[in-house]
Design a protein around this motif. Structure first.
Motif, PDB file in Angstrom:
ATOM      1  N   ASP A 113       0.806  -1.219   0.000  1.00  0.00           N
ATOM      2  CA  ASP A 113       0.000   0.000   0.000  1.00  0.00           C
ATOM      3  C   ASP A 113       0.838   1.269   0.000  1.00  0.00           C
ATOM      4  N   ASP A 114       1.870   1.331   0.833  1.00  0.00           N
ATOM      5  CA  ASP A 114       2.647   2.570   0.972  1.00  0.00           C
ATOM      6  C   ASP A 114       3.710   2.659  -0.107  1.00  0.00           C
ATOM      7  N   PRO A 115       3.817   3.819  -0.788  1.00  0.00           N
ATOM      8  CA  PRO A 115       4.883   3.988  -1.795  1.00  0.00           C
ATOM      9  C   PRO A 115       6.248   4.108  -1.131  1.00  0.00           C
ATOM     10  N   ILE A 116       7.293   3.883  -1.910  1.00  0.00           N
ATOM     11  CA  ILE A 116       8.664   3.996  -1.401  1.00  0.00           C
ATOM     12  C   ILE A 116       9.077   5.462  -1.448  1.00  0.00           C
ATOM     13  N   LYS A 117       9.326   6.044  -0.274  1.00  0.00           N
ATOM     14  CA  LYS A 117       9.688   7.460  -0.181  1.00  0.00           C
ATOM     15  C   LYS A 117      11.149   7.576   0.237  1.00  0.00           C
ATOM     16  N   LEU A 118      12.027   7.304  -0.705  1.00  0.00           N
ATOM     17  CA  LEU A 118      13.467   7.369  -0.456  1.00  0.00           C
ATOM     18  C   LEU A 118      14.137   8.158  -1.568  1.00  0.00           C
ATOM     19  N   ARG A 119      15.216   8.855  -1.192  1.00  0.00           N
ATOM     20  CA  ARG A 119      16.041   9.549  -2.180  1.00  0.00           C
ATOM     21  C   ARG A 119      17.503   9.407  -1.779  1.00  0.00           C
ATOM     22  N   SER A 120      18.370   9.452  -2.757  1.00  0.00           N
ATOM     23  CA  SER A 120      19.807   9.334  -2.486  1.00  0.00           C
ATOM     24  C   SER A 120      20.559  10.248  -3.435  1.00  0.00           C
ATOM     25  N   ARG A 121      21.703  10.788  -2.941  1.00  0.00           N
ATOM     26  CA  ARG A 121      22.562  11.606  -3.783  1.00  0.00           C
ATOM     27  C   ARG A 121      23.448  10.749  -4.694  1.00  0.00           C
ATOM     28  N   VAL A 122      23.508   9.466  -4.400  1.00  0.00           N
ATOM     29  CA  VAL A 122      24.285   8.546  -5.225  1.00  0.00           C
ATOM     30  C   VAL A 122      23.413   8.105  -6.396  1.00  0.00           C
ATOM     31  N   HIS A 123      23.884   8.356  -7.600  1.00  0.00           N
ATOM     32  CA  HIS A 123      23.076   8.106  -8.797  1.00  0.00           C
ATOM     33  C   HIS A 123      22.645   6.645  -8.892  1.00  0.00           C
ATOM     34  N   GLU A 124      23.581   5.732  -8.664  1.00  0.00           N
ATOM     35  CA  GLU A 124      23.272   4.311  -8.793  1.00  0.00           C
ATOM     36  C   GLU A 124      22.225   3.873  -7.781  1.00  0.00           C
TER      37      GLU A 124
END
Length: 525
Positions: free
Chosen positions: A206-217
């Motif tokens: 149900d819950d979307p993935i709310k993640l971000r990273s400065r690493v492109h890969e």
């Protein structure tokens, strides 16, 4: 001189006139006579001493008869011999040397001859030594020996390491914050993604993935996993979640085919849905159907049921496939009670808004069915087919005739009467069913939650009805009429009593054949 122009070299000796060490070089002249020159070895000895890094280095030269030609210590080049009154000074040989390092290097030479490199220990210290063979201009051979401690060669490396290690440590500590930041920027999102993977594996979508990273890969990996989670979530809206989960875990190819399995089957339908449709706009109708299905289907799925499909206003679902469900007959009965309660709560909200109530009817049966994938190569549907599926659908339809909300087969009542209260409704043969079935009404739980537990009044009603049905089954129509009239007086709102009053009254006017088996046959769905 037999060979003019050939230079003759003597061995080193002690000059009598100067007491210096040297050698004589001589050459025969072409027309007679000899020219000679005496050379001291002072400069050679200086050179030998200059190439030694320290006193621990040994250098010497000797000929093929082991006579010394050069030595790092000039005093070792000669030896004294003869009598005290008439002493003589002779050229020393390798056998006269006492230095332990040189002696060990010479021992190896005596065993192996000239060698490129050898290592050995003397007094606990490791030495490297080499003996090289050379050829003089006059054709004679001589050997050069050089030996030095191994630590002298490693010392420069140790010094370099000693200088570089502090610099490396300084650089490490200066860059440590950046290293920690970079490591955390990679490890923390990956740790969270690992938890997300576990949620996807558990089918919590149900819950979307709310993640971000400065690493492109890492950011690319986040987007890929988020897309995968969303895709599975959307696919699960069209395909039973249990089936999608089974496909993902088994990693098998989806193909047409099936297997026979005992399942509990539930059909639902909305009473008088056609007039409801006519009174609503298409947008409102679809919104209400979505809200209705969301409430009921979520309860079925939560109980590990498989929602096979929505058929207009109906829901077709079953338990024990594709995933096994323990006591699935009981689970199906409880799910039906929960769905009826959810529908009633939803009706209260709709009526308060001035909307029509949707009264849901249920049919439950258990038996063997063929479970599997049917369809074409590009469109496959996982479903259950067979006579028992048809019986469950017919039971749901008979609610309209008997004025009930949840009808089950006798097979369900036999298995679940330890936890649920059932009322024997009839013995009939619905249209399209090739054998008669006992029909029961599911009234509630015996000792379950308060919301679903039957009251003492309902228990009394079932006890009284069991007595009425026993008389009816005896086919003594006068006694049956009296029993039903008495029951109807006690329970004037009971629809089933009215049905049986009409039936028995008709039997009194026109009795059934003596061979009648007590089965009511329906010609319509």
């Amino acid at each position: 001189m037999e060979r003019p122009k050939t230079i003759i070299r003597t061995l080193p000796y002690l000059f009598a006139a100067t007491s210096q060490v040297g050698m004589t070089l001589a050459q025969a002249l072409e027309h007679g006579g000899v020219v000679g020159v005496d050379l001291t070895l002072d400069r050679l000895m200086l050179y030998i001493r200059s190439i030694r890094a320290n006193d621990a280095h040994r250098f010497m030269a000797f000929d093929d008869k082991n006579r010394l030609l050069a030595h790092f210590d000039p005093q070792q080049l000669f030896k004294r011999s003869g009598l005290r009154d008439a002493p003589a000074i002779d050229l020393a040989t390798t056998a006269d040397l006492t230095d332990p390092v040189v002696r060990e290097a010479l021992r190896i030479f005596s065993d192996k001859g000239a060698y490129g490199l050898a290592d050995f220990k003397v007094a606990g210290m490791t030495y490297l030594a080499t003996v090289d063979r050379q050829v003089a201009r006059d054709g004679g051979a001589f050997f050069q020996l050089y030996a030095a401690p191994l630590s002298d060669f490693q010392g420069s490396l140790a010094d370099a390491a000693g200088r570089s290690i502090p610099v490396a440590l300084l650089i490490f500590f200066l860059t440590l914050p950046a290293i920690i930041y970079l490591a955390r920027s990679i490890s923390m999102p990956l740790a969270k993604l690992s938890k997300e993977a576990e949620l996807i594996r558990a089918f919590e979508l149900d819950d979307p993935i709310k993640l971000r990273s400065r690493v492109h890969e890492v950011n690319t990996l986040i987007r890929s996993m988020s897309g995968m989670k969303g895709t599975i979530r959307e696919v699960s809206k069209f395909v039973p979640k249990a089936l999608v989960k089974d496909i993902l875990e088994s990693e098998s190819e989806v193909a047409v085919g099936g297997q026979t399995r005992r399942v509990s089957i539930l059909f639902t339908d909305v009473k008088d849905f056609t007039p409801i449709v006519g009174a609503m706009s298409p947008d409102n109708l679809m919104a209400h159907m979505s809200e209705y299905f969301e409430h009921l289907a979520s309860l079925i799925i939560r109980s590990n049921g498989t929602v096979d499909k929505f058929i207009g206003d109906a829901i077709f679902s079953f338990w024990n496939a594709p995933l096994a469900v323990a006591r699935h007959e009981h689970v199906a009965c409880m799910a039906a009670l929960e769905c009826r309660a959810a529908s009633r709560r939803l009706n209260v909200q709709w009526v308060d808004k001035g909307l029509s109530a949707w009264h849901t009817r249920f049919g439950i049966h258990v038996g063997e069915a063929v479970l599997g994938n049917v369809g074409s190569s590009d469109r496959i549907d996982y479903t259950a087919v067979g006579d028992n599926v048809n019986i469950a659908a017919r039971l749901e339809g008979l609610n309209k005739f008997y004025g009930s909300s949840i009808l089950t087969s006798g097979l369900i009542a036999d298995v679940c009467s330890d936890e649920f209260l059932f009322r024997h409704v009839d013995r009939s043969r619905p249209k399209g069913v090739d054998k008669p079935i006992d029909i029961f009404e599911l009234l509630g739980t015996i000792n379950g939650p308060d919301e679903f537990r039957v009251s003492p009044a309902i228990r009394k009603l079932v006890e009284d009805w069991d007595h009425v049905y026993e008389v009816y089954a005896s086919q003594d129509w006068l006694r049956a009429l009296d029993a039903i009239e008495t029951f109807a007086d006690d329970y004037p709102e009971d629809v089933l009593a009215g049905i049986y009053l009409d039936r028995v009254a008709g039997f009194l006017l026109e009795p059934p054949a003596e061979s009648w088996d007590g089965i009511i046959r329906f010609s319509k769905k």
